[in-house]
Write a protein that holds these residues in place. Structure first.
Motif, PDB file in Angstrom:
ATOM      1  N   MET A 493     -62.971   8.088 152.109  1.00 51.63           N
ATOM      2  CA  MET A 493     -61.814   7.499 151.103  1.00 51.63           C
ATOM      3  C   MET A 493     -62.261   6.488 151.410  1.00 51.63           C
ATOM      4  SD  MET A 493     -57.600   9.076 151.390  1.00 51.63           S
ATOM      5  CE  MET A 493     -57.083   7.717 152.056  1.00 51.63           C
ATOM      6  N   GLU A 494     -62.918   6.237 152.309  1.00 52.33           N
ATOM      7  CA  GLU A 494     -63.598   5.027 152.225  1.00 52.33           C
ATOM      8  C   GLU A 494     -64.795   4.418 151.771  1.00 52.33           C
ATOM      9  OE1 GLU A 494     -63.301   2.150 154.107  1.00 52.33           O
ATOM     10  OE2 GLU A 494     -65.017   0.552 154.284  1.00 52.33           O
ATOM     11  N   MET A 495     -65.250   5.607 151.211  1.00 55.32           N
ATOM     12  CA  MET A 495     -66.123   5.365 150.575  1.00 55.32           C
ATOM     13  C   MET A 495     -66.143   5.148 148.859  1.00 55.32           C
ATOM     14  SD  MET A 495     -70.308   8.073 150.130  1.00 55.32           S
ATOM     15  CE  MET A 495     -69.235   9.707 148.877  1.00 55.32           C
ATOM     16  N   LYS A 496     -65.195   5.496 148.854  1.00 54.34           N
ATOM     17  CA  LYS A 496     -64.480   5.500 147.311  1.00 54.34           C
ATOM     18  C   LYS A 496     -63.787   4.186 147.692  1.00 54.34           C
ATOM     19  CE  LYS A 496     -63.109   7.970 143.863  1.00 54.34           C
ATOM     20  NZ  LYS A 496     -62.639   8.716 143.474  1.00 54.34           N
ATOM     21  N   ARG A 497     -63.528   3.525 148.420  1.00 59.67           N
ATOM     22  CA  ARG A 497     -63.180   2.256 148.089  1.00 59.67           C
ATOM     23  C   ARG A 497     -64.434   1.462 148.439  1.00 59.67           C
ATOM     24  NH1 ARG A 497     -62.139  -1.895 151.417  1.00 59.67           N
ATOM     25  NH2 ARG A 497     -64.426  -0.980 152.794  1.00 59.67           N
ATOM     26  N   GLN A 498     -65.678   1.626 149.009  1.00 64.28           N
ATOM     27  CA  GLN A 498     -66.986   0.665 148.351  1.00 64.28           C
ATOM     28  C   GLN A 498     -66.952   0.529 147.206  1.00 64.28           C
ATOM     29  OE1 GLN A 498     -69.259   0.931 152.094  1.00 64.28           O
ATOM     30  NE2 GLN A 498     -67.844   1.161 153.093  1.00 64.28           N
ATOM     31  N   ILE A 499     -67.530   1.864 146.842  1.00 67.40           N
ATOM     32  CA  ILE A 499     -67.777   1.947 145.314  1.00 67.40           C
ATOM     33  C   ILE A 499     -66.981   1.587 144.361  1.00 67.40           C
ATOM     34  CG2 ILE A 499     -68.096   3.651 143.561  1.00 67.40           C
ATOM     35  CD1 ILE A 499     -68.345   5.780 145.662  1.00 67.40           C
ATOM     36  N   LEU A 500     -65.644   1.503 144.471  1.00 66.17           N
ATOM     37  CA  LEU A 500     -64.872   0.213 143.569  1.00 66.17           C
ATOM     38  C   LEU A 500     -64.751  -0.835 143.292  1.00 66.17           C
ATOM     39  CD1 LEU A 500     -61.195   2.859 144.119  1.00 66.17           C
ATOM     40  CD2 LEU A 500     -62.834   2.890 141.657  1.00 66.17           C
ATOM     41  N   LYS A 501     -65.144  -1.402 145.107  1.00 61.83           N
ATOM     42  CA  LYS A 501     -65.574  -2.528 144.881  1.00 61.83           C
ATOM     43  C   LYS A 501     -66.559  -2.745 144.264  1.00 61.83           C
ATOM     44  CE  LYS A 501     -65.825  -5.581 148.621  1.00 61.83           C
ATOM     45  NZ  LYS A 501     -66.423  -5.661 150.207  1.00 61.83           N
ATOM     46  N   GLU A 502     -67.532  -2.406 144.399  1.00 62.50           N
ATOM     47  CA  GLU A 502     -69.290  -2.723 144.159  1.00 62.50           C
ATOM     48  C   GLU A 502     -68.720  -2.630 142.724  1.00 62.50           C
ATOM     49  OE1 GLU A 502     -72.178  -3.235 144.844  1.00 62.50           O
ATOM     50  OE2 GLU A 502     -71.634  -2.899 146.989  1.00 62.50           O
ATOM     51  N   VAL A 503     -68.002  -1.506 142.373  1.00 63.75           N
ATOM     52  CA  VAL A 503     -67.912  -0.976 140.685  1.00 63.75           C
ATOM     53  C   VAL A 503     -66.928  -2.241 139.503  1.00 63.75           C
ATOM     54  CG1 VAL A 503     -66.689   0.016 138.523  1.00 63.75           C
ATOM     55  CG2 VAL A 503     -67.624   1.441 140.312  1.00 63.75           C
ATOM     56  N   GLU A 504     -66.023  -3.328 140.638  1.00 62.42           N
ATOM     57  CA  GLU A 504     -65.780  -4.092 140.024  1.00 62.42           C
ATOM     58  C   GLU A 504     -67.001  -5.422 140.362  1.00 62.42           C
ATOM     59  OE1 GLU A 504     -62.251  -5.110 142.662  1.00 62.42           O
ATOM     60  OE2 GLU A 504     -61.944  -6.433 141.293  1.00 62.42           O
ATOM     61  N   GLN A 505     -67.551  -5.251 140.834  1.00 56.59           N
ATOM     62  CA  GLN A 505     -68.843  -6.668 141.649  1.00 56.59           C
ATOM     63  C   GLN A 505     -70.092  -6.604 139.962  1.00 56.59           C
ATOM     64  OE1 GLN A 505     -69.088  -6.393 145.494  1.00 56.59           O
ATOM     65  NE2 GLN A 505     -67.513  -7.568 145.460  1.00 56.59           N
ATOM     66  N   GLY A 506     -69.950  -5.007 140.074  1.00 56.49           N
ATOM     67  CA  GLY A 506     -71.058  -5.025 139.042  1.00 56.49           C
ATOM     68  C   GLY A 506     -70.834  -5.131 137.264  1.00 56.49           C
ATOM     69  N   ARG A 507     -71.186  -6.295 137.143  1.00 49.30           N
ATOM     70  CA  ARG A 507     -70.800  -6.251 135.891  1.00 49.30           C
ATOM     71  C   ARG A 507     -71.712  -5.520 134.916  1.00 49.30           C
ATOM     72  NH1 ARG A 507     -68.388 -11.397 134.687  1.00 49.30           N
ATOM     73  NH2 ARG A 507     -67.620 -12.728 136.760  1.00 49.30           N
ATOM     74  N   GLY A 508     -70.800  -4.852 133.883  1.00 50.42           N
ATOM     75  CA  GLY A 508     -72.319  -4.365 132.857  1.00 50.42           C
ATOM     76  C   GLY A 508     -72.001  -2.698 133.307  1.00 50.42           C
TER      77      GLY A 508
END
Lengths: 655, 232
Positions: A493-508
């Motif tokens: 779940m921690e990994m999923k959380r970090q991925i979602l954060k990256e996705v949010e920041q990763g424009r495009g």
């Protein structure tokens, strides 16, 4: 009636409907209009008989414009389905040339709009149009073949010398559900006798339950062993002498006779009850005619998910584990044959597959411990990827898995990875022994690349998200479907959380992700001319996974990452969850769920019948209902892709 | 009773040669006695629709008539009818947007009298079926009154009321929920694909398909004779 010219508009309307289907699609417009002008439009309700075997040939042949008609033969009073006609199919063609009686009966299976075309019209047409004559000769030859084929199959079945597993496979083909044997001589008692007396009857007859009935044998309640244990023996005082009506469970769950194993399994899961009383009309207001208990259901076929689960959990060797998983395959055949809801089947099988993996991990951990390898004091999580990660693996296809572990202190990095890599290797080998083949791309926990600490995994994901490159992205999608199966779920779940954060920041990134989901457009103009694969190995076959399932699973993945849904879900669960979240999407999402479930079912049926992954399908082998449903599925896929296109404004992105 | 006298008076005018031949042929055919016991499967129905310049049957005119016939529950494509009418009254803007017929389309049409002859020949003594039949019948009656001093004498059935009767029973008040019984809504409810909407022949073909389904529903409720169908 008069001989004035008929309405142009109506004739044209009818002609344009007629002209869509062979043999009329090849005719010049004027010809089609002549046929249209001569025909009659009939509406029939479900169950109506159009003609019967042995009746004199009629004056019309029929084309189905909407609905479906089944053609069947009757052998020894049993009906054998020969053909199912749906939109665009012509039947009753014997009437055109035949001189005998009808060889088959035709019955409407769902309300139908039919064009009744006078035989003289078609006869004249076939004289002047060679293409029509050729078509009709073919149709008649085909129908004779169909009849012969169905007959030989029916006789095979009757010979009854088939192996049980083959019989289930037959059921798969013939859709003949297995019916649970009910106990017919039901032991009953009146409501006023005392509990002691009821217990005596039960033990004399060696039965686990007794039905309490009224004078006219209507069921009032039931007393089971459990009732006696809990409500009598365990209670202080002279309960024994009280009337049975005081402790019986009431009302009894009543059903009609003839329920299939699948029906009963579902009912048992749904009601959490273990006894079902059969009455004449299925209500408590008619006499008792039988009883079905959990035991009857379980022993009906010898395979039952609960029993299987138990034996998987209690397996003591890899061989035994493999054998249990083989049994699950039989269960799958039975479920598919009985058209058990695919949603239910998926749930059961992801549980069973997970149990096999868990057991394989337990074997490996125990083995490593016995060999003196010390388990590092670091949390880890076994991840299933791809379709198994989405809980969609019914057939045993390739393994896709990985190990995630917490970041160890730098000085212990190598030691920790060595341990988990050994674990990965052992588990993957066990899974191979259980029939899950190795991943050709080597995406397995036994590969050092995919046996990584959280930091290592996040480096991968960050790279995919921050610098999305189409090709790399395409190969990485299975990782975005990871799901924890064993070990520390919070770590996953921690990994999923970090991925979602990256996705949010990763424009495009989402745009690229979405664009990737549109890689495989569904074949659109699809009827009688399927789009098939060009590669030599699968020429003339259709890749149902790439062309139909992936577009949907890809789309759902993009949308859950966009909506920041952190749960580990299947494609259908994703669409169900997304429906209410995205405005205007609810209806389409529900459509997508149906479409995806149908595709899984089709792929599984096909895989079972051919002992393959079921991925490549020969369109000729599909029945008409399947072809038609598939056509609707393609239109749903088209709509989903369209929605994605608009939502992420993909038309603006150029390659 | 009044109807009977009116018919006899008109037939006398025919004998005196005061009415056109087509009209008299029609009057003779509708003079045949009504047979309530006749099975529905043997009856001829004419399902028709009109497109008009507006909705006032005093001042507005018919610009097209479309019809298709059914023998029992079977539609016969050959036995269908279509006529465009040439009219002096121009369509209100609203009506044009509905039926899409412009003046120059209708200019090539039949003169009202000829259209009426043809329609009466086609109609004969069939049972008339139409959606919201009162309006279409009233429009036809205006034409017949204007030219020949007659009106339609056929038995008639309104598919909107028939649907209502089957779905809700005979005493349901249609007034406040009339939208449910619009042709579009009924077609959708009974799974009929909409096309050629708002052309007279197109709507009549749709209405005929709707009527087929309604007859099937009715059959289950025991409606198997023309008398039961028309509540006579």
């Amino acid at each position: 009636m008069n001989n004035a010219t008929p309405s142009n508009t109506i004739v044209e309307r009818v002609a344009s409907d007629l002209g869509k289907y062979p043999p009329f699609d090849r005719l010049p417009e004027q010809r089609i209009r002549q046929v249209a002008q001569s025909l009659f439009v009939e509406y029939h309700e479900e169950g109506e008989m159009l003609f019967r075997k042995g009746e004199q040939l009629g004056r019309f042949s029929y084309m189905v414009m909407k609905g479906a008609v089944r053609l069947f033969d009757t052998i020894d009073g049993e009906e054998v389905l020969v053909d199912l006609c749906d939109e665009g199919d012509l039947f009753g063609v014997r009437a055109i040339f035949g001189t005998s009686d009808y060889l088959l009966s035709a019955q409407v299976v769902e309300e139908s709009l039919l064009f009744a075309i006078p035989v003289e019209t078609i006869r004249e047409l076939s004289l002047s149009e060679p293409s029509v004559a050729a078509f009709l000769t073919g149709e008649i030859a085909k129908s004779v073949q169909n009849i012969e084929h169905s007959l030989s199959e029916a006789f095979d079945l009757r010979r009854g010398a088939l192996e049980p597993s083959e019989l289930t496979l037959r059921c798969l083909l013939d859709n003949e559900p297995l019916v649970v044997d009910q106990v017919r001589e039901v032991i009953t008692c009146p409501p006023h006798i005392v509990i002691r007396e009821a217990a005596r009857i039960m033990s004399e007859n060696n039965i686990g339950s007794i039905i309490v009935v009224s004078e006219n044998r209507h069921p009032l309640g039931i007393i089971t062993d459990t009732d006696l244990r809990k409500k009598v023996v365990a209670v202080a005082g002279q309960v024994n002498e009280r009337p049975v009506s005081e402790i019986m469970t009431s009302p009894v769950y009543t059903i009609t006779a003839g329920k299939t194993v699948a029906d009963m399994t579902m009912l048992m899961v749904r009601t959490k009850l273990r006894h079902f009383c059969i009455t004449e009309d299925g209500t408590p207001d008619s006499p008792v005619s039988g009883i079905i208990s959990e035991h009857d259901i379980v022993t009906s076929e010898g395979v039952n998910p609960a029993v299987l689960m138990k034996s998987i959990m209690q397996s003591e060797s890899v061989e035994q584990l493999g054998a249990e998983r083989d049994k699950a395959e039989k269960l799958l055949q039975m479920y598919i044959a009985q058209e058990v809801s695919i949603h239910f089947v998926l749930n059961i099988f992801s549980e069973l597959n997970d149990a096999v993996i868990v057991k394989a991990i337990e074997f490996a951990l125990a083995g490593m411990k016995a060999e003196g390898m010390k388990r590092p004091d670091v949390e880890f999580c076994w991840l299933s990827l791809g379709s198994e990660g989405r809980k969609e693996q019914l057939l045993r296809t390739d393994q896709d898995n990985a190990i995630l572990y917490a970041d160890p202190p730098p000085e212990r990095r190598e030691e920790v990875q060595r341990y988990f890599l050994e674990l990965g290797k052992r588990v993957c080998d066990t899974l191979v022994a259980c029939g899950f083949t190795k991943c050709p791309a080597d995406i397995m926990a036994s590969n050092p690349q995919w046996c990584q600490p959280l930091g290592g995994w996040m480096n991968y994901f960050r790279k995919w998200i921050q610098t999305p490159e189409p090709k790399a992205l395409m190969h990485s999608t299975i990782f975005f479907d990871f799901r924890p199966v064993y070990g520390s779920t919070p770590l996953a779940m921690e990994m999923k959380r970090q991925i979602l954060k990256e996705v949010e920041q990763g424009r495009g990134f989402l745009q690229f992700f979405a664009k990737n989901a549109l890689q495989n457009p569904p074949p659109l103009g699809f009827f009688r001319n399927f789009l098939v694969e060009k590669s030599r190995e699968h020429a003339h076959e259709f890749d149902i996974k790439a062309r139909a399932m992936m577009p949907l699973s890809d789309a759902s993945r993009v949308l859950v990452y966009e909506q920041k849904i952190g749960d580990f879900l299947s494609t259908t669960e994703r669409f169900r969850r997304l429906g209410p979240l995205i405005s205007g999407f609810e209806e389409l999402a529900a459509e997508a769920v149906d479409a995806y479930e149908f595709l899984i079912l089709l792929k599984t049926k096909h895989g079972l019948a051919n002992s393959s992954s079921g991925r490549y399908i020969n369109p000729e082998g599909l029945n008409k209902i399947e072809r038609q449903t598939l056509r609707n599925v393609f239109s749903t896929i088209g709509k989903v892709q369209n929605m994605l296109n608009l939502r992420f404004q993909l038309d603006y992105i150029r390659d | 009773m009044i109807e009977l006298i009116r018919k006899k008076l008109l037939l006398r005018r025919c004998r005196n040669g005061e009415l056109p031949e087509s009209v008299c042929r029609y009057l003779h055919r509708v003079d045949e006695p009504f047979r309530a016991q006749a099975p529905i499967e043997a009856a001829r129905f004419v399902i028709f629709d009109t497109e008009t310049t507006g909705f006032d049957f005093k001042s507005d005119r018919i610009i097209s008539i479309g019809a298709v016939s059914m023998r029992g529950s079977v539609i016969g494509v050959a036995d269908s009818f279509e006529a465009l009418l040439r009219q002096e009254v121009t369509s209100e803007r609203d009506a044009v947007t509905v039926h899409g017929l412009l003046r120059r389309d209708t200019d090539s049409g039949l003169d009202e009298r000829d259209a009426a002859y043809r329609f009466l020949d086609y109609l004969g003594n069939a049972v008339i079926v139409a959606h919201h039949a009162d309006f279409d019948i009233a429009m036809i009656n205006q034409v017949l009154a204007r030219h020949f001093g007659i009106r339609l004498f056929n038995e008639a059935l309104d598919t909107a009321s028939f649907a209502k009767r089957l779905e809700k029973g005979p005493y349901y008040n249609l007034a406040h929920k009339s939208g449910e019984y619009r042709l579009d809504n009924l077609c959708e409810r009974y799974g009929i694909r909409l096309y050629d909407r708002h052309t007279a022949p197109g709507d009549s073909y749709l209405t005929a398909q709707l009527f087929q389904r309604l007859l099937a529903v009715g059959r289950k409720a025991g409606i198997d004779t023309v008398g039961k169908l028309l509540l006579k």
